[in-house]
Design an enzyme around this catalytic site. Sequence first.
Site, PDB file in Angstrom:
ATOM      1  N   ASP A  49       6.837  -0.494   3.245  1.00 55.34           N
ATOM      2  CA  ASP A  49       5.649  -1.235   2.780  1.00 55.34           C
ATOM      3  C   ASP A  49       5.525  -1.254   1.254  1.00 55.34           C
ATOM      4  OD1 ASP A  49       4.666  -1.930   5.231  1.00 55.34           O
ATOM      5  OD2 ASP A  49       3.160  -0.336   5.325  1.00 55.34           O
ATOM      6  N   LYS A  78      -3.381  -2.941   1.676  1.00 52.19           N
ATOM      7  CA  LYS A  78      -2.865  -4.154   2.343  1.00 52.19           C
ATOM      8  C   LYS A  78      -3.357  -4.193   3.786  1.00 52.19           C
ATOM      9  CE  LYS A  78       0.504  -2.816   5.405  1.00 52.19           C
ATOM     10  NZ  LYS A  78       0.148  -2.275   6.543  1.00 52.19           N
TER      11      LYS A  78
END
Length: 294
Positions: free
Chosen positions: A140, A12
Amino acid sequence: MTRQTTQRAFAKLNLSLDVLARRPDGYHDLRSVMQSVDLCDEVDITITDTPKIRVRTDRPDLPTDCENLAGKAAKLFLERTGLSGELGAEIYITKRIPDRAGLAGGSSDAASVLRAMDALLNTNLTDRELYDMCLSLGSDVPFCLYGGTALAEGRGEVLTDLPPFPDCGMLIVKPDFSVSTPVLFTELDKRGFVNSTNTDALLNALLSDHVKRGSEWVLGPLGNVFKEALPPLQRGVVEGVESALLNSGAAFVTMTGTGSAVFGVFPTLADARETDLTSFGTTFAVCPVKKLQR
Ligand code: C5P
């Protein structure tokens, strides 16, 4: 019953990152637009009949077994599904995502272990059950479950899907240093929070389809509040990479997460591939954005 699978665990990027306030639980409320990209680790998972969790990687310097977030994910999965006394898992991770880079490599490996175990063991967990397990593993990890383009708020776990970021070529550079995430949060605390609007600007552009007009980018610059909290030497390195990326034709540049990876958004994958940054002596990757996987 199939007991083995190989999953791709995608990295990401934080296209924007703002920190709002320190919370009573020690975490910080943040606001970020997160984007998954087609740079991935390969996670091979085999369910075993011995109640033991084994994790190995192709990188001898990385943690193994339950010291690795992927091992913690397997342990948590077996505990929460009541299977920990009878089954175990063997996991082998081929690492391609640079570690300690702000690219969520470990978080993504962990999310892919949960998805894979749910499929292999036919446990049919709900999205909510998988999400709760992800959140127990790290801020996350919930985003890494499905990826795509999302607004992340709260600790990073309050996710709202956004219109996809346009197709482009991402060039990711990992300078030869890493910074500790808690240390950078503490540094921001010391300085008082930067009242930053990095995320609002990008969010408005995405929601009103004002990122690109034809082949023309109409978005303002991207920003990450953590860049200001870096020690001067490291900040200089990050800014040096950013300048090189801009000089090479990147439309936008910024750091991801708490660094130290920096990325440039190029109009196409071919444009990003043509850029030679080997002189920086750093690891780098070129990849397209990755759409939501649900
Ligand atoms: O959630 P995760 O384990 O990834 O967080 C690592 C550390 O980063 C936390 O212990 C905390 O110090 C810091 N953190 C924070 N606020 C967040 C996310 C992480 O302060 N939203």
